[in-house]
Design a protein around this motif. Structure first.
Motif, PDB file in Angstrom:
ATOM      1  N   GLN A  37      41.384  39.125  37.146  1.00 10.69           N
ATOM      2  CA  GLN A  37      40.178  39.944  37.151  1.00 10.69           C
ATOM      3  C   GLN A  37      40.525  41.377  37.478  1.00 10.69           C
ATOM      4  O   GLN A  37      41.168  41.652  38.497  1.00 10.69           O
ATOM      5  CB  GLN A  37      39.166  39.408  38.163  1.00 10.69           C
ATOM      6  N   GLU A  41      35.107  44.056  36.352  1.00 10.47           N
ATOM      7  CA  GLU A  41      35.059  43.199  35.169  1.00 10.47           C
ATOM      8  C   GLU A  41      35.000  41.739  35.588  1.00 10.47           C
ATOM      9  O   GLU A  41      35.255  41.394  36.748  1.00 10.47           O
ATOM     10  CB  GLU A  41      36.286  43.420  34.292  1.00 10.47           C
ATOM     11  N   GLY A  42      34.689  40.867  34.634  1.00 12.35           N
ATOM     12  CA  GLY A  42      34.717  39.452  34.915  1.00 12.35           C
ATOM     13  C   GLY A  42      36.129  38.901  34.789  1.00 12.35           C
ATOM     14  O   GLY A  42      36.982  39.485  34.129  1.00 12.35           O
ATOM     15  N   PRO A  43      36.405  37.760  35.426  1.00 13.41           N
ATOM     16  CA  PRO A  43      37.729  37.133  35.312  1.00 13.41           C
ATOM     17  C   PRO A  43      38.014  36.699  33.876  1.00 13.41           C
ATOM     18  O   PRO A  43      37.104  36.325  33.138  1.00 13.41           O
ATOM     19  CB  PRO A  43      37.623  35.914  36.235  1.00 13.41           C
TER      20      PRO A  43
ATOM     21  N   LEU B  90      28.152  37.369  38.312  1.00 17.32           N
ATOM     22  CA  LEU B  90      28.838  37.089  37.061  1.00 17.32           C
ATOM     23  C   LEU B  90      28.173  35.932  36.339  1.00 17.32           C
ATOM     24  O   LEU B  90      27.902  34.888  36.934  1.00 17.32           O
ATOM     25  CB  LEU B  90      30.300  36.737  37.331  1.00 17.32           C
ATOM     26  N   GLY B 108      31.064  37.133  31.664  1.00 13.26           N
ATOM     27  CA  GLY B 108      30.550  38.441  31.314  1.00 13.26           C
ATOM     28  C   GLY B 108      31.200  39.505  32.183  1.00 13.26           C
ATOM     29  O   GLY B 108      32.033  39.196  33.044  1.00 13.26           O
TER      30      GLY B 108
END
Lengths: 112, 116
Positions: A37, A41-43, B90, B108
């Motif tokens: 990650q 941001e997302g993983p 998330l 996302g």
């Protein structure tokens, strides 16, 4: 109690160095995954290991699943600044139905 | 190819105000959908997941709720936000059943929520 313990929590190294991060548990997992990650941001999924003793390689990254399926390691060779990020392991417990469980992650900083 | 959209990216809300975060998935049918919260950039806590329209499973009792009005739409809501609701939220989707050995999550880009 955290089901998946990751160590170290934070690692700061120079470009070109090698490193290993660990994901340990007292529980058995039917599979373990590694995600990376980046901030804000997302993983993103890197790899899934499902067989005890399994080793998978992704360029300079080597992932290993323990023989007893209770732990996993991620080894990075010749780290680069682009490897910087939070590395999360996640697993599906082998004992009955459960959703994916995440560790707290290892924050890796690779300096030029 | 499959894509997942989550918005807004950043949100600042006063205590006691309502919340609505939306997530949509494109390029796949009947995905399993998830809401996670990540505190201080570490560890992911599963809040809700859904295996179909109108089907919501809550993992942690709290001030939040989730709904799935359409196959590829997942909404996270609150009637009155608390300070402790601050965090990075998330949304994720998976083609596998929750808890399946081959479960893989696609996330996302997250919403950073600050409750003041």
């Amino acid at each position: 109690t955290q089901l998946l313990e990751q160590s170290p929590q934070f690692l700061s190294i120079q470009e070109g160095e090698n490193l290993t991060v660990y994901c340990n548990s007292s529980s058995v997992f039917s599979s373990l995954q590694w995600y990376r990650q980046e901030p804000g941001e997302g993983p993103v999924l890197l790899v899934t290991v499902v067989t005890g003793g399994e080793v998978k390689k992704l360029k300079r990254l080597t992932f290993q699943f323990g023989d007893a399926r209770k732990d996993s390691s991620l080894h990075i060779t010749a780290a680069q600044p682009g490897d910087t990020g939070l590395y999360l392991c996640a697993g599906v417990e082998d004992s009955g139905y459960s959703t994916l469980t995440f560790g707290k992650g290892t924050m890796l900083l690779v300096s030029p | 190819s499959q894509t997942i959209h989550q918005w807004p990216a950043t949100l600042v809300q006063p205590v006691g105000s309502p919340l609505s975060l939306e997530c949509t998935v494109e390029g796949t049918s009947n995905p399993n959908l998830y809401w996670y919260r990540q505190a201080a950039g570490r560890g992911l806590q599963l809040l809700f997941y859904s295996v179909g329209i109108g089907q919501i499973s809550s993992e942690v009792p709290q001030n939040l709720s989730a709904s799935r009005p359409q196959d590829r739409q997942f909404i996270l809501s609150s009637k009155k936000l608390l300070l402790s609701d601050s965090g990075f939220y998330l949304c994720a989707w998976s083609g596998s059943d929750p808890g399946a050995t081959n479960e893989k999550l696609f996330f996302g880009s997250g919403t950073q929520l600050s409750v003041l």
